[in-house]
Design an enzyme around this catalytic site. Structure first.
Site, PDB file in Angstrom:
ATOM      1  N   ASP A 155       0.814  -1.237  -0.054  1.00  0.00           N
ATOM      2  CA  ASP A 155       0.105  -0.079  -0.011  1.00  0.00           C
ATOM      3  C   ASP A 155       0.678   1.256   0.146  1.00  0.00           C
ATOM      4  O   ASP A 155       1.416   1.608   1.074  1.00  0.00           O
ATOM      5  CB  ASP A 155      -0.801   0.147   1.147  1.00  0.00           C
ATOM      6  N   LYS A 218      -7.040   3.368  -3.589  1.00  0.00           N
ATOM      7  CA  LYS A 218      -7.365   3.422  -2.092  1.00  0.00           C
ATOM      8  C   LYS A 218      -7.553   4.807  -1.776  1.00  0.00           C
ATOM      9  O   LYS A 218      -6.715   5.697  -2.048  1.00  0.00           O
ATOM     10  CB  LYS A 218      -6.086   2.760  -1.398  1.00  0.00           C
ATOM     11  N   LYS A 254     -10.262   0.435  -2.718  1.00  0.00           N
ATOM     12  CA  LYS A 254     -10.139   0.275  -1.207  1.00  0.00           C
ATOM     13  C   LYS A 254     -10.563   1.414  -0.500  1.00  0.00           C
ATOM     14  O   LYS A 254      -9.596   2.292  -0.375  1.00  0.00           O
ATOM     15  CB  LYS A 254      -8.868  -0.535  -0.751  1.00  0.00           C
TER      16      LYS A 254
END
Length: 318
Positions: A155, A218, A254
C-alpha cells in the site's frame, strides 16, 4: 453521471509526456458534486433483508484488511491480529477469514508467520507512509524491504504535493517505479482523498494511478480528518468501471478510514454493486481498510445467528 474518457486506443499515448498526460487528465469530464453526493446518499438508504444481510456481513468480513499502523505496535500485537484475521470468531468456525493483515514493513515477517497456512494475505504500507515525504530511493528501499520480508501486497502513498502542484508525470513515474519494486506483490495506490480538495482531483488521481499500473486505488491512510466517504468511493468505483471499459483491465478499490459499523459496510457494498457491478463484489477487487469494523461485523453476525446482540466483550480488543 457520465465519466467517459477518450477511446482505448488513445490511452497508450497519454503518458508519453507531461503535456499529453496533463491534457488527458484535465480533459476528463468535471464531477457534478451535488449529483455525486445525492447518488451516494440515495444508495445508502437501500434496505437489506435478513438473508441478504447475513451474506453481506460475511462478504464484508472477507473484504477487511485488518490493520494496525501505530508506533506502539509490538510483535505480540501483530501476532494476535494475525490470529484474529485467520479466525475472527474463535467460537464459530463458519466465520470467514479476513482478506489481509496490514502492517508496517518491519512487522511483515511477524505477520507472515502468524497467518501461515491460511488464505490471509499480508499487506504492508510503504513509501514513507503516511506523509510520503521522502526521496524516491528511500521509498523504493521501503518497498523492497517489505517484499523481501514476504509482503503479498504493498500500500503506497502518492506524493500529494507533486499532484496538487500539477506535476502529474512525477507522480506517475513514482507509481511505475514502486510497481516494479513490488515485483509479484499487488500494489494499492493511496491518494489521501481528504487532501486532494476536489472531486475533480480525485477523478484525475484515480485515472493517473490506473494508467501507472495500480492493482488497487485506495482512498486514504486513515491518518487525516477526512477519509473514506460514500461519495469519494462512488467516484473511484465509476473510474475503475470506466477504465475497464476503455482498456479491458480491472482495478480494485479500497476505501479506508472511518468505516466502523456493519451498517456502513453494507452501504458501501450496495454502492459497489450498483456502480461497478457484481464483478467487484469479491475481496480480490474490493477491500475495507479498517481496525474496528471487524468487531461490529462479528457482533451483528452473532445477532443474526442467535437473535441476541452481544456486548463489546464478545470480541477481542485490538
Amino acid at each position: 453521471m457520465p465519466t467517459t474518457a477518450p477511446t482505448a486506443h488513445a490511452l497508450g499515448d497519454v503518458t508519453a509526456s507531461d503535456s499529453t498526460l496533463r491534457r488527458f487528465l484535465h480533459g476528463l469530464p468535471g464531477v457534478d458534486a451535488v449529483g455525486l453526493e445525492a447518488r451516494a446518499a440515495s444508495l445508502g438508504t437501500r434496505s437489506i433483508k435478513t438473508t441478504a444481510k447475513a451474506y453481506a456481513i460475511d462478504l464484508a468480513i472477507s473484504m477487511v484488511d485488518l490493520t494496525t499502523l501505530e508506533g506502539a505496535d509490538t510483535p505480540g500485537k501483530v501476532r494476535a491480529l494475525g490470529a484474529k484475521a485467520v479466525r475472527p470468531d474463535p467460537t464459530d468456525r463458519t466465520s470467514p477469514s479476513t482478506a489481509a493483515v496490514c502492517v508496517y514493513p518491519d512487522m511483515v515477517a511477524v505477520a507472515k508467520e502468524a497467518v501461515a497456512g491460511s488464505s490471509v494475505k499480508v499487506a504492508s504500507v510503504a513509501t514513507a507512509f503516511p506523509a510520503g515525504r521522502a526521496a524516491l530511493a528511500v521509498k523504493l528501499a521501503d518497498v523492497r524491504d517489505a517484499v523481501a520480508a514476504g509482503a503479498d501486497e504493498i500500500d503506497m502513498v502518492i506524493d500529494r504535493g507533486a499532484f496538487l502542484a500539477g506535476n502529474y508525470m512525477k507522480v506517475h513515474d513514482e507509481i511505475v517505479a514502486v510497481k516494479e519494486a513490488s515485483r509479484a506483490a499487488r500494489l494499492k495506490v493511496i491518494f489521501e482523498t481528504g487532501e486532494l480538495s476536489t472531486y475533480d482531483n480525485i477523478r484525475r488521481a484515480s485515472w493517473l494511478g490506473m494508467l501507472a499500473g495500480a492493482d488497487f486505488i485506495k482512498t486514504s491512510t486513515g491518518k487525516v480528518a477526512v477519509n473514506a466517504t460514500p461519495a469519494n468511493t462512488l467516484l473511484m468505483l465509476e473510474a475503475v468501471r470506466d477504465f475497464r471499459v476503455q482498456t479491458g483491465i480491472q482495478v480494485g478499490v479500497k476505501p479506508a478510514g472511518g468505516i466502523r459499523t456493519s451498517k456502513d459496510a453494507v452501504k458501501f457494498l450496495v454502492i459497489v454493486n450498483e456502480t461497478a457491478g457484481e464483478d467487484w463484489l469479491d475481496n480480490h477487487w474490493f477491500r475495507f481498510g479498517a481496525s474496528s469494523l471487524l468487531n461490529d461485523l462479528l457482533m451483528q453476525r452473532q445477532k443474526l445467528a442467535t437473535g441476541r446482540y452481544s456486548g463489546p466483550d464478545y470480541v477481542t480488543v485490538d
